[in-house]
Design a protein around this motif. Structure first.
Motif, mmCIF file in Angstrom:
data_model
loop_
_atom_site.group_PDB
_atom_site.id
_atom_site.type_symbol
_atom_site.label_atom_id
_atom_site.label_comp_id
_atom_site.label_asym_id
_atom_site.label_seq_id
_atom_site.Cartn_x
_atom_site.Cartn_y
_atom_site.Cartn_z
ATOM 1 N N ARG A 80 0.818 -1.210 0.000
ATOM 2 C CA ARG A 80 0.000 0.000 0.000
ATOM 3 C C ARG A 80 0.853 1.263 0.000
ATOM 4 O O ARG A 80 0.361 2.346 -0.322
ATOM 5 C CB ARG A 80 -0.922 0.014 1.225
ATOM 6 C CG ARG A 80 -2.194 -0.743 0.979
ATOM 7 C CD ARG A 80 -3.328 -0.333 1.920
ATOM 8 N NE ARG A 80 -4.513 -1.036 1.492
ATOM 9 C CZ ARG A 80 -4.735 -2.330 1.726
ATOM 10 N NH1 ARG A 80 -3.846 -3.032 2.406
ATOM 11 N NH2 ARG A 80 -5.821 -2.918 1.278
ATOM 12 N N GLU A 81 2.093 1.139 0.370
ATOM 13 C CA GLU A 81 2.984 2.303 0.380
ATOM 14 C C GLU A 81 3.512 2.626 -1.020
ATOM 15 O O GLU A 81 4.077 3.697 -1.230
ATOM 16 C CB GLU A 81 4.157 2.038 1.332
ATOM 17 C CG GLU A 81 3.740 1.822 2.782
ATOM 18 C CD GLU A 81 4.938 1.546 3.680
ATOM 19 O OE1 GLU A 81 6.086 1.654 3.189
ATOM 20 O OE2 GLU A 81 4.730 1.226 4.860
ATOM 21 N N TYR A 82 3.341 1.709 -1.973
ATOM 22 C CA TYR A 82 3.822 1.967 -3.330
ATOM 23 C C TYR A 82 2.923 3.005 -3.998
ATOM 24 O O TYR A 82 1.698 2.972 -3.873
ATOM 25 C CB TYR A 82 3.799 0.695 -4.190
ATOM 26 C CG TYR A 82 4.601 -0.470 -3.658
ATOM 27 C CD1 TYR A 82 5.502 -0.343 -2.615
ATOM 28 C CD2 TYR A 82 4.449 -1.741 -4.223
ATOM 29 C CE1 TYR A 82 6.229 -1.419 -2.148
ATOM 30 C CE2 TYR A 82 5.174 -2.831 -3.769
ATOM 31 C CZ TYR A 82 6.056 -2.674 -2.724
ATOM 32 O OH TYR A 82 6.765 -3.742 -2.254
ATOM 33 N N LEU A 141 17.000 -2.949 -11.950
ATOM 34 C CA LEU A 141 16.951 -1.973 -13.035
ATOM 35 C C LEU A 141 15.645 -1.193 -12.881
ATOM 36 O O LEU A 141 14.568 -1.706 -13.155
ATOM 37 C CB LEU A 141 17.022 -2.663 -14.396
ATOM 38 C CG LEU A 141 17.302 -1.759 -15.608
ATOM 39 C CD1 LEU A 141 17.865 -2.591 -16.769
ATOM 40 C CD2 LEU A 141 16.053 -1.034 -16.087
ATOM 41 N N ALA A 142 15.761 0.041 -12.410
ATOM 42 C CA ALA A 142 14.606 0.926 -12.258
ATOM 43 C C ALA A 142 14.657 1.996 -13.341
ATOM 44 O O ALA A 142 15.738 2.389 -13.788
ATOM 45 C CB ALA A 142 14.605 1.572 -10.875
ATOM 46 N N HIS A 143 13.506 2.445 -13.766
ATOM 47 C CA HIS A 143 13.484 3.515 -14.778
ATOM 48 C C HIS A 143 12.177 4.289 -14.670
ATOM 49 O O HIS A 143 11.169 3.800 -14.152
ATOM 50 C CB HIS A 143 13.655 2.942 -16.197
ATOM 51 C CG HIS A 143 12.667 1.875 -16.553
ATOM 52 N ND1 HIS A 143 11.369 2.140 -16.936
ATOM 53 C CD2 HIS A 143 12.781 0.519 -16.568
ATOM 54 C CE1 HIS A 143 10.738 1.007 -17.191
ATOM 55 N NE2 HIS A 143 11.559 0.009 -16.961
ATOM 56 N N TRP A 194 12.480 5.493 -5.686
ATOM 57 C CA TRP A 194 13.374 6.078 -6.690
ATOM 58 C C TRP A 194 12.569 6.665 -7.847
ATOM 59 O O TRP A 194 12.869 7.765 -8.334
ATOM 60 C CB TRP A 194 14.353 5.020 -7.213
ATOM 61 C CG TRP A 194 15.312 5.583 -8.212
ATOM 62 C CD1 TRP A 194 16.527 6.144 -7.969
ATOM 63 C CD2 TRP A 194 15.088 5.695 -9.633
ATOM 64 N NE1 TRP A 194 17.091 6.597 -9.150
ATOM 65 C CE2 TRP A 194 16.240 6.328 -10.181
ATOM 66 C CE3 TRP A 194 14.059 5.310 -10.480
ATOM 67 C CZ2 TRP A 194 16.352 6.584 -11.548
ATOM 68 C CZ3 TRP A 194 14.178 5.580 -11.851
ATOM 69 C CH2 TRP A 194 15.316 6.210 -12.357
ATOM 70 N N VAL A 195 11.541 5.934 -8.301
ATOM 71 C CA VAL A 195 10.719 6.428 -9.407
ATOM 72 C C VAL A 195 10.043 7.739 -9.009
ATOM 73 O O VAL A 195 10.044 8.715 -9.773
ATOM 74 C CB VAL A 195 9.662 5.382 -9.811
ATOM 75 C CG1 VAL A 195 8.681 5.976 -10.845
ATOM 76 C CG2 VAL A 195 10.342 4.138 -10.403
ATOM 77 N N VAL A 196 9.472 7.787 -7.826
ATOM 78 C CA VAL A 196 8.787 9.002 -7.361
ATOM 79 C C VAL A 196 9.764 10.172 -7.313
ATOM 80 O O VAL A 196 9.425 11.304 -7.698
ATOM 81 C CB VAL A 196 8.147 8.762 -5.977
ATOM 82 C CG1 VAL A 196 7.638 10.080 -5.389
ATOM 83 C CG2 VAL A 196 7.029 7.749 -6.069
ATOM 84 N N ALA A 197 10.986 9.923 -6.854
ATOM 85 C CA ALA A 197 11.974 10.983 -6.710
ATOM 86 C C ALA A 197 12.528 11.473 -8.052
ATOM 87 O O ALA A 197 12.996 12.613 -8.153
ATOM 88 C CB ALA A 197 13.109 10.527 -5.817
ATOM 89 N N ASN A 198 12.461 10.634 -9.072
ATOM 90 C CA ASN A 198 13.133 10.965 -10.333
ATOM 91 C C ASN A 198 12.207 11.161 -11.528
ATOM 92 O O ASN A 198 12.689 11.532 -12.589
ATOM 93 C CB ASN A 198 14.149 9.855 -10.672
ATOM 94 C CG ASN A 198 15.347 9.877 -9.781
ATOM 95 O OD1 ASN A 198 16.319 10.588 -10.016
ATOM 96 N ND2 ASN A 198 15.288 9.066 -8.713
ATOM 97 N N ARG A 199 10.919 10.939 -11.354
ATOM 98 C CA ARG A 199 10.026 11.124 -12.491
ATOM 99 C C ARG A 199 9.859 12.611 -12.797
ATOM 100 O O ARG A 199 9.981 13.463 -11.904
ATOM 101 C CB ARG A 199 8.666 10.478 -12.229
ATOM 102 C CG ARG A 199 7.906 11.038 -11.058
ATOM 103 C CD ARG A 199 6.609 10.285 -10.828
ATOM 104 N NE ARG A 199 5.919 10.758 -9.637
ATOM 105 C CZ ARG A 199 4.746 10.294 -9.233
ATOM 106 N NH1 ARG A 199 4.148 9.334 -9.940
ATOM 107 N NH2 ARG A 199 4.185 10.759 -8.136
ATOM 108 N N ALA A 200 9.574 12.902 -14.057
ATOM 109 C CA ALA A 200 9.368 14.299 -14.457
ATOM 110 C C ALA A 200 8.084 14.800 -13.847
ATOM 111 O O ALA A 200 7.128 14.055 -13.618
ATOM 112 C CB ALA A 200 9.304 14.386 -15.978
#
Length: 373
Positions: free
Chosen positions: A281-283, A309-311, A366-372
């Motif tokens: 649920r935290e995702y 591998l995250a993107h 990581w995705v949350v921190a790096n997405r546009a």
């Protein structure tokens, strides 16, 4: 494209073909829990009707579609102008789709020619044949990524490329788009790494993936749940043969993120494992990882490290509507690669389940921190 069985959406797989159930391109019958890994031979009759349809569709699409470009390109330019969209997304999508289609044709014809050269399939598993298909796989991935750069303005910003060890290990990759399978081949293929992929059976509708993918050790998993034990046994069998120069690639989420899918996944977890459901649920941007395949691979490859591998930024390639809205890309696709040493992976089953969900929270963060924005 991934290699494994003769599939072709990710033409980057490598080694000996493996297929699911009765479609296995190998001697003998279906691959069972105690069966040896198959080697590539003639396709079973079950695959022929599907390939007759998919290959015919690709060839017919190229024969009809390419000449029509002289009409379609001006028509779509006008359509974009009428919509006051000066970035011309419709034309870009058409041109990239044509490039992809022509690569499908090249792959299918190359596979047919090589099948004849190797004695009508008898030598497909020989080193010379494997080298040819690996080169084709790398060229395919580099060409499509390059076309996305030129036509769709896709740019990769990669961090952590050196975190892939030379020895065989498990690669856990985020699944967010139709081209996720290209990334490992594009990023690591030129460094001498070969691949074993676990892919979904839906990709068999891509004739290049279907044919070429089965000429490597890959597996197309049936996600219906009809034979979960058998599917896991075959993934374990594939993983246990991973060599020192290979990456075992699997996508733990199993499906691209959507809100309805997330709700259904959480409902199932609530019923089966409330502790994992609370973690999931935290995702915010990712699906809960499926435990079976990733943990089976980690258990099968003794002492393996795990590479993540995250993107973010490829979400615009999730489907046609998303693609038209997203192109040309305005922001680079950010990619992060990190390595988890085997010493940090718990040894007991429950510990590994909790560890995998915690690891995927790192991916999500990581995705949350790096997405546009």
């Amino acid at each position: 494209m991934p290699a494994g069985r003769e599939s072709w959406s990710v033409m980057a797989l490598s080694a000996v073909p493996i297929q699911r159930g009765p479609e296995t391109e190998c001697t003998g019958g279906p691959v069972g829990q105690n069966d040896p890994m198959p080697s590539p031979v003639q396709p079973q009759p079950d695959a022929l009707p599907r390939r007759a349809k998919t290959v015919s569709a690709v060839l017919l699409g190229a024969i009809i579609g390419v000449p029509l470009l002289v009409i379609l390109v001006p028509a779509l330019i006008i359509a974009d102008v009428v919509r006051l969209n000066w970035r011309f997304p419709l034309v870009r999508v058409l041109l990239f789709g044509t490039w992809y289609l022509l690569w499908e044709v090249r792959a299918v014809l190359s596979a047919a020619v090589w099948w004849v050269i190797t004695g009508f399939g008898r030598g497909l598993d020989q080193p010379r044949s494997m080298d040819f298909h690996r080169r084709l796989q790398r060229t395919w991935a580099h060409s499509l990524i390059g076309a996305m750069g030129k036509i769709l303005r896709l740019e990769l910003d990669v961090d952590g490329l050196d975190n892939v060890p030379p020895a065989g290990c498990v690669l856990l990759a985020r699944h967010a788009s139709l081209v996720d399978t290209l990334l490992p081949i594009h990023l690591f293929g030129s460094r001498g790494v070969v691949f074993r992929y676990v892919l979904k059976t839906e990709l068999l509708m891509d004739p290049a993936l279907d044919i070429i993918g089965h000429r490597f050790p890959n597996y197309f998993v049936d996600r219906s749940g009809v034979d979960s034990a058998g599917e896991l046994a075959r993934i374990t069998s594939l993983a246990s043969g991973t060599g020192d120069e290979e990456l075992f690639v699997i996508f733990p989420e199993g499906s691209r993120f959507t809100t309805p899918k997330r709700v259904r996944a959480l409902e199932k977890l609530d019923a089966s494992d409330p502790e994992l459901a609370a973690k999931a649920r935290e995702y915010i941007t990712t699906m809960p990882p499926r435990l079976g395949g990733p943990l089976a691979a980690i258990e099968a490859i003794e002492g393996t490290d795990v590479v993540v591998l995250a993107h973010t930024g490829l979400e615009g390639l999730a489907g046609l509507k998303e693609l038209i809205r997203s192109v040309p890309f305005r922001h680079p696709v950010r990619v992060a690669i990190w390595r988890v040493p085997n010493s940090e992976i718990p040894t007991d089953r429950r510990g590994r389940e909790l560890w995998l969900f915690d690891l995927w929270k790192q991916v999500d963060d990581w995705v949350v921190a790096n997405r546009a924005d």
